[in-house]
Design a protein around this motif. Structure first.
Motif, PDB file in Angstrom:
ATOM      1  N   VAL A  13     -65.953 -40.952  55.305  1.00 58.39           N
ATOM      2  CA  VAL A  13     -65.641 -42.246  55.907  1.00 58.39           C
ATOM      3  C   VAL A  13     -66.803 -42.646  56.805  1.00 58.39           C
ATOM      4  O   VAL A  13     -67.217 -41.880  57.678  1.00 58.39           O
ATOM      5  N   LEU A  14     -67.336 -43.848  56.591  1.00 57.65           N
ATOM      6  CA  LEU A  14     -68.517 -44.305  57.312  1.00 57.65           C
ATOM      7  C   LEU A  14     -68.119 -45.132  58.539  1.00 57.65           C
ATOM      8  O   LEU A  14     -66.990 -45.604  58.649  1.00 57.65           O
ATOM      9  N   GLU A  15     -69.061 -45.307  59.442  1.00 56.38           N
ATOM     10  CA  GLU A  15     -68.813 -46.100  60.640  1.00 56.38           C
ATOM     11  C   GLU A  15     -68.798 -47.594  60.343  1.00 56.38           C
ATOM     12  O   GLU A  15     -68.280 -48.395  61.115  1.00 56.38           O
ATOM     13  N   LEU A  16     -69.371 -47.991  59.213  1.00 57.51           N
ATOM     14  CA  LEU A  16     -69.500 -49.398  58.863  1.00 57.51           C
ATOM     15  C   LEU A  16     -68.129 -50.024  58.596  1.00 57.51           C
ATOM     16  O   LEU A  16     -67.361 -49.544  57.761  1.00 57.51           O
ATOM     17  N   SER A  17     -67.826 -51.101  59.301  1.00 61.74           N
ATOM     18  CA  SER A  17     -66.530 -51.775  59.165  1.00 61.74           C
ATOM     19  C   SER A  17     -66.667 -53.010  58.285  1.00 61.74           C
ATOM     20  O   SER A  17     -67.713 -53.673  58.288  1.00 61.74           O
ATOM     21  N   PHE A  18     -65.604 -53.327  57.536  1.00 62.11           N
ATOM     22  CA  PHE A  18     -65.573 -54.586  56.794  1.00 62.11           C
ATOM     23  C   PHE A  18     -64.410 -55.464  57.248  1.00 62.11           C
ATOM     24  O   PHE A  18     -63.972 -56.372  56.551  1.00 62.11           O
ATOM     25  N   ARG A  19     -63.899 -55.194  58.429  1.00 66.43           N
ATOM     26  CA  ARG A  19     -62.838 -56.016  59.009  1.00 66.43           C
ATOM     27  C   ARG A  19     -63.377 -57.420  59.307  1.00 66.43           C
ATOM     28  O   ARG A  19     -64.504 -57.542  59.787  1.00 66.43           O
ATOM     29  N   PRO A  20     -62.655 -58.500  59.011  1.00 66.31           N
ATOM     30  CA  PRO A  20     -61.289 -58.563  58.496  1.00 66.31           C
ATOM     31  C   PRO A  20     -61.239 -58.966  57.022  1.00 66.31           C
ATOM     32  O   PRO A  20     -60.526 -59.893  56.641  1.00 66.31           O
TER      33      PRO A  20
ATOM     34  N   CYS B 136     -56.203 -43.881  55.848  1.00 70.38           N
ATOM     35  CA  CYS B 136     -56.672 -44.267  57.186  1.00 70.38           C
ATOM     36  C   CYS B 136     -57.891 -45.191  57.087  1.00 70.38           C
ATOM     37  O   CYS B 136     -57.988 -46.186  57.804  1.00 70.38           O
ATOM     38  N   ALA B 137     -58.804 -44.896  56.169  1.00 71.75           N
ATOM     39  CA  ALA B 137     -59.983 -45.745  55.981  1.00 71.75           C
ATOM     40  C   ALA B 137     -59.589 -47.133  55.504  1.00 71.75           C
ATOM     41  O   ALA B 137     -60.176 -48.137  55.924  1.00 71.75           O
ATOM     42  N   CYS B 138     -58.565 -47.205  54.632  1.00 75.45           N
ATOM     43  CA  CYS B 138     -58.066 -48.512  54.182  1.00 75.45           C
ATOM     44  C   CYS B 138     -57.516 -49.302  55.361  1.00 75.45           C
ATOM     45  O   CYS B 138     -57.840 -50.485  55.540  1.00 75.45           O
ATOM     46  N   ARG B 139     -56.666 -48.646  56.164  1.00 75.71           N
ATOM     47  CA  ARG B 139     -56.045 -49.342  57.303  1.00 75.71           C
ATOM     48  C   ARG B 139     -57.080 -49.798  58.319  1.00 75.71           C
ATOM     49  O   ARG B 139     -56.974 -50.889  58.877  1.00 75.71           O
ATOM     50  N   GLU B 140     -58.078 -48.938  58.570  1.00 74.97           N
ATOM     51  CA  GLU B 140     -59.091 -49.255  59.580  1.00 74.97           C
ATOM     52  C   GLU B 140     -60.227 -50.103  59.026  1.00 74.97           C
ATOM     53  O   GLU B 140     -61.117 -50.500  59.771  1.00 74.97           O
ATOM     54  N   GLU B 141     -60.200 -50.377  57.720  1.00 71.02           N
ATOM     55  CA  GLU B 141     -61.200 -51.225  57.056  1.00 71.02           C
ATOM     56  C   GLU B 141     -62.611 -50.699  57.292  1.00 71.02           C
ATOM     57  O   GLU B 141     -63.490 -51.404  57.797  1.00 71.02           O
ATOM     58  N   ARG B 142     -62.816 -49.439  56.886  1.00 71.60           N
ATOM     59  CA  ARG B 142     -64.133 -48.807  57.017  1.00 71.60           C
ATOM     60  C   ARG B 142     -64.642 -48.390  55.650  1.00 71.60           C
ATOM     61  O   ARG B 142     -63.884 -47.936  54.791  1.00 71.60           O
TER      62      ARG B 142
ATOM     63  N   THR C  56     -71.685 -40.742  39.269  1.00 69.53           N
ATOM     64  CA  THR C  56     -72.361 -41.695  40.151  1.00 69.53           C
ATOM     65  C   THR C  56     -71.919 -41.443  41.576  1.00 69.53           C
ATOM     66  O   THR C  56     -70.890 -40.801  41.820  1.00 69.53           O
ATOM     67  N   GLN C  57     -72.717 -41.946  42.519  1.00 65.93           N
ATOM     68  CA  GLN C  57     -72.279 -41.958  43.911  1.00 65.93           C
ATOM     69  C   GLN C  57     -71.963 -43.401  44.281  1.00 65.93           C
ATOM     70  O   GLN C  57     -72.736 -44.301  43.973  1.00 65.93           O
ATOM     71  N   ARG C  58     -70.808 -43.609  44.918  1.00 64.95           N
ATOM     72  CA  ARG C  58     -70.366 -44.958  45.231  1.00 64.95           C
ATOM     73  C   ARG C  58     -70.177 -45.129  46.732  1.00 64.95           C
ATOM     74  O   ARG C  58     -69.727 -44.217  47.424  1.00 64.95           O
ATOM     75  N   GLU C  59     -70.501 -46.319  47.206  1.00 63.58           N
ATOM     76  CA  GLU C  59     -70.077 -46.767  48.529  1.00 63.58           C
ATOM     77  C   GLU C  59     -69.203 -47.996  48.300  1.00 63.58           C
ATOM     78  O   GLU C  59     -69.611 -48.927  47.593  1.00 63.58           O
ATOM     79  N   VAL C  60     -67.995 -47.986  48.863  1.00 66.14           N
ATOM     80  CA  VAL C  60     -67.040 -49.052  48.567  1.00 66.14           C
ATOM     81  C   VAL C  60     -66.309 -49.490  49.832  1.00 66.14           C
ATOM     82  O   VAL C  60     -66.312 -48.787  50.850  1.00 66.14           O
ATOM     83  N   LYS C  61     -65.674 -50.659  49.712  1.00 66.84           N
ATOM     84  CA  LYS C  61     -64.725 -51.131  50.720  1.00 66.84           C
ATOM     85  C   LYS C  61     -63.331 -50.816  50.183  1.00 66.84           C
ATOM     86  O   LYS C  61     -62.866 -51.478  49.247  1.00 66.84           O
ATOM     87  N   PRO C  62     -62.653 -49.799  50.723  1.00 70.27           N
ATOM     88  CA  PRO C  62     -61.345 -49.410  50.180  1.00 70.27           C
ATOM     89  C   PRO C  62     -60.268 -50.416  50.566  1.00 70.27           C
ATOM     90  O   PRO C  62     -60.116 -50.761  51.740  1.00 70.27           O
ATOM     91  N   LEU C  63     -59.499 -50.877  49.586  1.00 64.06           N
ATOM     92  CA  LEU C  63     -58.535 -51.947  49.822  1.00 64.06           C
ATOM     93  C   LEU C  63     -57.093 -51.482  49.767  1.00 64.06           C
ATOM     94  O   LEU C  63     -56.285 -51.830  50.622  1.00 64.06           O
ATOM     95  N   SER C  64     -56.743 -50.682  48.750  1.00 62.97           N
ATOM     96  CA  SER C  64     -55.347 -50.290  48.581  1.00 62.97           C
ATOM     97  C   SER C  64     -55.262 -49.132  47.605  1.00 62.97           C
ATOM     98  O   SER C  64     -56.198 -48.888  46.822  1.00 62.97           O
ATOM     99  N   LEU C  65     -54.142 -48.416  47.642  1.00 55.87           N
ATOM    100  CA  LEU C  65     -53.877 -47.334  46.702  1.00 55.87           C
ATOM    101  C   LEU C  65     -52.693 -47.726  45.831  1.00 55.87           C
ATOM    102  O   LEU C  65     -51.759 -48.375  46.289  1.00 55.87           O
ATOM    103  N   LEU C  66     -52.733 -47.316  44.571  1.00 57.46           N
ATOM    104  CA  LEU C  66     -51.615 -47.593  43.687  1.00 57.46           C
ATOM    105  C   LEU C  66     -51.472 -46.478  42.675  1.00 57.46           C
ATOM    106  O   LEU C  66     -52.398 -45.691  42.448  1.00 57.46           O
ATOM    107  N   LEU C  67     -50.280 -46.408  42.078  1.00 57.01           N
ATOM    108  CA  LEU C  67     -50.031 -45.468  40.991  1.00 57.01           C
ATOM    109  C   LEU C  67     -50.187 -46.245  39.699  1.00 57.01           C
ATOM    110  O   LEU C  67     -49.452 -47.190  39.439  1.00 57.01           O
ATOM    111  N   LEU C  68     -51.156 -45.854  38.877  1.00 56.85           N
ATOM    112  CA  LEU C  68     -51.468 -46.581  37.654  1.00 56.85           C
ATOM    113  C   LEU C  68     -51.579 -45.601  36.498  1.00 56.85           C
ATOM    114  O   LEU C  68     -52.390 -44.674  36.537  1.00 56.85           O
ATOM    115  N   ASP C  69     -50.740 -45.809  35.464  1.00 59.12           N
ATOM    116  CA  ASP C  69     -50.764 -44.927  34.297  1.00 59.12           C
ATOM    117  C   ASP C  69     -50.676 -43.451  34.706  1.00 59.12           C
ATOM    118  O   ASP C  69     -51.425 -42.604  34.238  1.00 59.12           O
TER     119      ASP C  69
END
Length: 235
Positions: free
Chosen positions: A204-211, A143-149, A163-176
């Motif tokens: 999930v944060l309120e901060l948007s990275f759309r588009p 949902c965060a990926c779709r809503e670009e949050r 570590t603690q990370r803050e990121v812009k989530p882009l996509s999910l994949l199956l890797l290895d």
């Protein structure tokens, strides 16, 4: 080819080809003259299809909820079953449940002969060693990926460093054999890939990275292609 088969092929061509599609291209796809093609367009409109366009410009198919459902051929049904069974075998519990529901809806909507084929498909999928389950809510992450949050989470890498990370989530994949998140990491100011079974405490944060999502994801894929995946994937 029967007229019904030709109309079905015409619908598929308009779905598949970049719009607007010229009459000449559609006539070539269906193996008829342009004059016959115009009659077929009229027939589809009479059946309820909403088709924009005209001779000399091209045609665009707009799906109409009142259009009767179209059928699948045998290989298309097998592909659907295989894909949904693979999701059942590999996905997180919420998505696996959705795959089972989608398969049940398909069975209920198809004609009896094709529903029978769906129930007894030749192809299926099974994994004896499924991926490690996510340690965060994968449905919330999608949902965060779709809503670009932006999201924030705790992460532990392969060496155990936390570590603690803050990121812009882009996509999910199956890797290895691991569920992974492709993201733009604000800490590293670069693309990073995170295993979902090493993430914890996701918010999930309120901060948007759309588009930005699509351009960022394209940039990641371009880098993977240029570097043949050797440097772009860092877990």
């Amino acid at each position: 080819m029967s007229r019904t088969e030709r109309l079905f092929q015409l619908m598929q061509a308009m779905r598949r080809l970049p719009a607007p599609v010229t009459a000449a291209t559609l006539a070539q796809e269906t193996g008829v003259s342009e004059r016959t093609l115009y009659r077929d367009i009229g027939s589809l409109r009479g059946l309820g299809a909403v088709i924009d366009g005209e001779a000399g410009y091209g045609f665009t198919l707009i799906e109409d909820p009142h259009l009767p459902p179209l059928s699948f051929d045998e290989d298309e049904l097998e592909a659907l079953v295989l894909g949904l069974r693979e999701v059942e075998a590999l996905a997180d519990p919420a998505l696996a449940h959705s795959a089972r529901n989608a398969l049940a809806k398909l069975r209920a909507r198809l004609p009896e002969r094709q529903a029978h084929q769906l129930r007894h498909a030749v192809l299926t999928a099974h994994r004896f060693s499924p991926p490690a389950p996510p340690t965060i809510d994968a449905a919330l992450l999608r949902c965060a990926c779709r809503e670009e949050r932006h999201i924030r989470f705790d992460y532990r890498d392969a060496q155990g460093a936390a570590t603690q990370r803050e990121v812009k989530p882009l996509s999910l994949l199956l890797l290895d054999n691991s569920h992974c998140l492709i993201a733009w990491c604000l800490l590293r100011e670069d693309y990073r890939t995170f295993r979902l079974d090493r993430m914890a405490g996701m918010a999930v944060l309120e901060l948007s990275f759309r588009p930005e999502r699509v351009p960022l994801l394209r940039g990641f894929m371009d880098r993977m292609e240029a570097e043949q995946g050797s440097c772009a994937i860092r877990l």
